[in-house]
Design an enzyme around this catalytic site. Structure first.
Site, PDB file in Angstrom:
ATOM      1  N   LEU A 129      -5.326   0.465  -0.047  1.00  0.00           N
ATOM      2  CA  LEU A 129      -3.936  -0.178  -0.467  1.00  0.00           C
ATOM      3  C   LEU A 129      -4.086  -1.447  -0.925  1.00  0.00           C
ATOM      4  O   LEU A 129      -4.822  -2.484  -0.035  1.00  0.00           O
ATOM      5  CB  LEU A 129      -3.093   0.107   0.727  1.00  0.00           C
ATOM      6  CG  LEU A 129      -1.451  -0.241   0.351  1.00  0.00           C
ATOM      7  CD1 LEU A 129      -0.582   0.385  -0.748  1.00  0.00           C
ATOM      8  CD2 LEU A 129      -0.614  -0.289   1.626  1.00  0.00           C
ATOM      9  N   ASP A 130      -3.775  -1.949  -2.236  1.00  0.00           N
ATOM     10  CA  ASP A 130      -4.008  -3.486  -2.460  1.00  0.00           C
ATOM     11  C   ASP A 130      -3.715  -4.470  -1.463  1.00  0.00           C
ATOM     12  O   ASP A 130      -2.841  -4.481  -0.950  1.00  0.00           O
ATOM     13  CB  ASP A 130      -3.483  -3.678  -3.729  1.00  0.00           C
ATOM     14  CG  ASP A 130      -4.022  -2.840  -4.684  1.00  0.00           C
ATOM     15  OD1 ASP A 130      -5.197  -2.055  -4.887  1.00  0.00           O
ATOM     16  OD2 ASP A 130      -3.469  -2.375  -6.049  1.00  0.00           O
ATOM     17  N   THR A 131      -4.558  -5.392  -1.518  1.00  0.00           N
ATOM     18  CA  THR A 131      -4.370  -6.764  -0.319  1.00  0.00           C
ATOM     19  C   THR A 131      -3.021  -7.200  -0.288  1.00  0.00           C
ATOM     20  O   THR A 131      -2.540  -7.568   0.470  1.00  0.00           O
ATOM     21  CB  THR A 131      -5.675  -7.564  -0.496  1.00  0.00           C
ATOM     22  OG1 THR A 131      -6.888  -6.825  -0.419  1.00  0.00           O
ATOM     23  CG2 THR A 131      -5.551  -8.580   0.407  1.00  0.00           C
ATOM     24  N   SER A 133      -0.077  -5.891  -1.548  1.00  0.00           N
ATOM     25  CA  SER A 133       0.912  -4.857  -1.085  1.00  0.00           C
ATOM     26  C   SER A 133       1.028  -4.510   0.358  1.00  0.00           C
ATOM     27  O   SER A 133       0.080  -5.010   1.166  1.00  0.00           O
ATOM     28  CB  SER A 133       0.519  -3.554  -1.906  1.00  0.00           C
ATOM     29  OG  SER A 133       0.288  -3.900  -3.240  1.00  0.00           O
TER      30      SER A 133
END
Length: 594
Positions: free
Chosen positions: A374-376, A378
């Site tokens: 999960l992108d940083t 987000s």
């Protein structure tokens, strides 16, 4: 002893997979300046086969590369690739000056080596391969097409001009490489593929990796070949027997599941491999999982993200072998082996502090138990296995599309309709991704919940579900359709249209007239939150975890004006309840208006 004898001894040892004689190597290194090209190449071949990339002989080869003949340059490139040692700039430059002088074998070896080292081929390389197509032997033909399939662009013409070959002249690995190359380049050649499919049905020697590549090619190119698909499934079952999957075969087996669907023998072998790593047999679940820790306040005293001060990860759900963790914005899911960190606190440390020394939570090879990233910038829910058996079981579910991941996002512009985005995605140097024909298959579903206004600029509240998990998939797909995620400076600039696009571009440039709305600036993050996860635990029971929008996103949503779909906006602003509703429980704004 002369250098020729020394080189022959070292070469022979490598040929039979024996340790290289150190005394011979030291003597060759001492005399490296006087070594003839043939002996230097033979010794480097041995070093490459033994995966020894630290000898001064490599530097000696780099020094003489600019003046070396084509055969030597090709051999040196091959040795560097086999040793996974980056090719020196002088060696690559020497290759570029000699492309038209190679023999077919030399050209095939050079192109394979460059592709293996992730050096993009230039148009002269591909044109040279095109001219030599009819002169390549089967191994060379396979290597050149494999190299073409590795390219980001430019290989379509070469693959489009390949004449059908008698597939009986190709061995099993050649067939796999050729089919993989066409699929990777998204070039559908029925005249070539038909003969390969027919021949593959009669072959019984495919290794699991070759079988997985063929199955992936069929699925990616959407080639209907039920007889071959069934044949590959039978071969996989025969290869596995009743034993556990070998570590080297795990990726191939998961690829077979992705391409071909459920396969009881493959699934059983993966679960058994996990059970054995946990130190038991029979699928009992292993040792008790580590206790789930409470929320933490960050790493090294750093604030973990732009949400509530001091708020860190916390466990949302725990089951045998599985944990669901809430990742705040600003924390990194460091799941990829060898991946450089982003300077953010790492989520792997959250549960690892309670894990034993042999736990999956400490295994980088197994992504510290994480099933997805999960992108940083987000936030949202992350699925993490706490036992090896659960890790492989969840990997099976992921490849079969049984792990449901749902997100809520605000994006620029008024999304005109619900849609499925199926543009392929390719990861770029530097970590970004882009939608392109040469990418990997990807699918994102969008459901429009509301149309909003951000200081006069249009925006949309959208529900998102993904069926694949490519790097930055949602952000890349939303940019691709012209509606980038609000707050996403990497993918927001220049992709949107109208006022929202101007706002995103201005924000990326650092402000000025038309910059992004104040609410967006206050967030300091993406408006993208994974709010719901559904999966099966080791007992087969369906588990669902849900998490409301974090405070900073609720506050940002409160600063936007609902033009249509106010009920959905109010539900998400309320901070509880909306996240519990599944995809089918939400009505589309556009369906309601119709």
């Amino acid at each position: 002893m002369g250098t020729q004898c020394l080189a022959n001894v070292v070469w022979a040892a490598a040929r039979v997979a024996r340790p290289l004689p150190r005394s011979c190597l030291h003597e060759l290194e001492r005399r490296r300046a006087a070594l003839p090209d043939v002996e230097l190449c033979a010794t480097l071949w041995a070093l490459a086969a033994a995966r020894q990339a630290a000898s001064p002989l490599w530097d000696a080869a780099a020094a003489r590369a600019p003046a070396a003949p084509p055969r030597v340059v090709s051999s040196l490139l091959w040795a560097h690739a086999r040793a996974t040692r980056p090719a020196p700039a002088g060696l690559v430059a020497a290759h570029q000056s000699l492309v038209r002088e190679y023999s077919p074998r030399g050209l095939a070896n050079a192109l394979w080596a460059l592709a293996h080292l992730r050096v993009q081929l230039r148009p002269p390389d591909l044109h040279g391969a095109e001219r030599a197509l009819d002169g390549f032997k089967p191994q060379e033909f396979s290597n050149v097409l494999w190299a073409a399939g590795c390219q980001e662009h430019g290989a379509e013409r070469l693959l489009g001009r390949v004449a059908p070959r008698d597939p009986r002249t190709l061995d099993d690995q050649h067939i796999s490489n050729v089919m993989w190359a066409f699929a990777s380049a998204a070039v559908r050649r029925p005249d070539v593929l038909e003969g390969l499919v027919t021949e593959a049905c009669s072959r019984h020697g495919f290794a699991l990796q070759a079988a997985a590549n063929i199955a992936w090619a069929l699925a990616t190119l959407r080639v209907r070949a039920p007889a071959l698909a069934a044949h590959l499934r039978r071969l996989a079952a025969l290869r596995l027997g009743a034993g556990p999957a070998a570590a080297s075969d795990v990726r191939s087996l998961l690829g077979l599941l992705w391409a071909g669907g459920p396969h009881p023998a493959v699934e059983a072998s993966l679960r058994l491999a996990g059970s054995l790593l946990d130190g038991h047999e029979g699928g009992g679940g292993g040792a008790a999982p580590p206790p789930l820790p409470p929320a933490v306040a960050g790493a090294g005293g750093r604030r973990p993200g732009p949400g509530a001060p001091g708020e860190g990860p916390r466990a949302v759900l725990g089951a045998r072998g599985v944990a669901v963790v809430l990742k705040p914005s600003g924390w990194e899911v460091d799941a990829a082996p060898g991946r450089a960190g982003e300077g953010a606190p790492r989520l792997s440390a959250f549960l690892r502090q309670h894990a034993g020394p042999s736990s999956v939570l400490r295994s980088q090879e197994h992504a510290f138990g994480f099933l997805h990233r999960l992108d940083t910038p987000s936030s949202g829910l992350v699925l993490q296995a706490t036992s090896y058996e659960a890790f492989y079981d969840l990997c099976i579910q992921r490849e079969l599309g049984l792990v449901q991941r749902e997100y809520i996002a605000v994006c620029h512009g008024w999304v005109p309709r619900d849609r499925r985005v199926t543009a392929r995605i390719r990861k770029q140097p530097g970590g970004s991704s882009r939608a392109c024909l040469r990418g990997r298959p990807a699918e994102t579903r969008l459901k429009v919940l509301a149309h909003l206004q951000m200081r006069g600029a249009p925006a949309s509240l959208v529900l998102i579900s993904i069926l694949t998990g490519r790097t930055h998939q949602i952000r890349c797909h939303l940019r691709h359709i012209g509606h980038p995620v609000v707050g996403d400076l990497r993918y927001g600039g220049g992709a949107a249209s109208g006022a929202a696009g101007a706002a995103a571009s201005a924000a990326a440039a650092g402000g000025g007239p038309g910059r992004e709305p104040e609410a967006e600036q206050r967030m300091g993050r993406h408006f993208l939150h994974r709010h719901r996860l559904t999966f099966r635990d080791l007992s087969g029971a369906v588990r669902t975890a849900a998490e409301a929008l974090p405070p900073e996103l609720r506050a940002a949503l409160g600063g936007l004006v609902a033009v249509r779909g106010g009920e959905a906006v109010a539900a998400w602003r309320a901070g509880a309840g909306a996240e519990q509703r599944a995809w089918d429980d939400w009505s589309s704004l556009l369906a309601v208006e119709c």
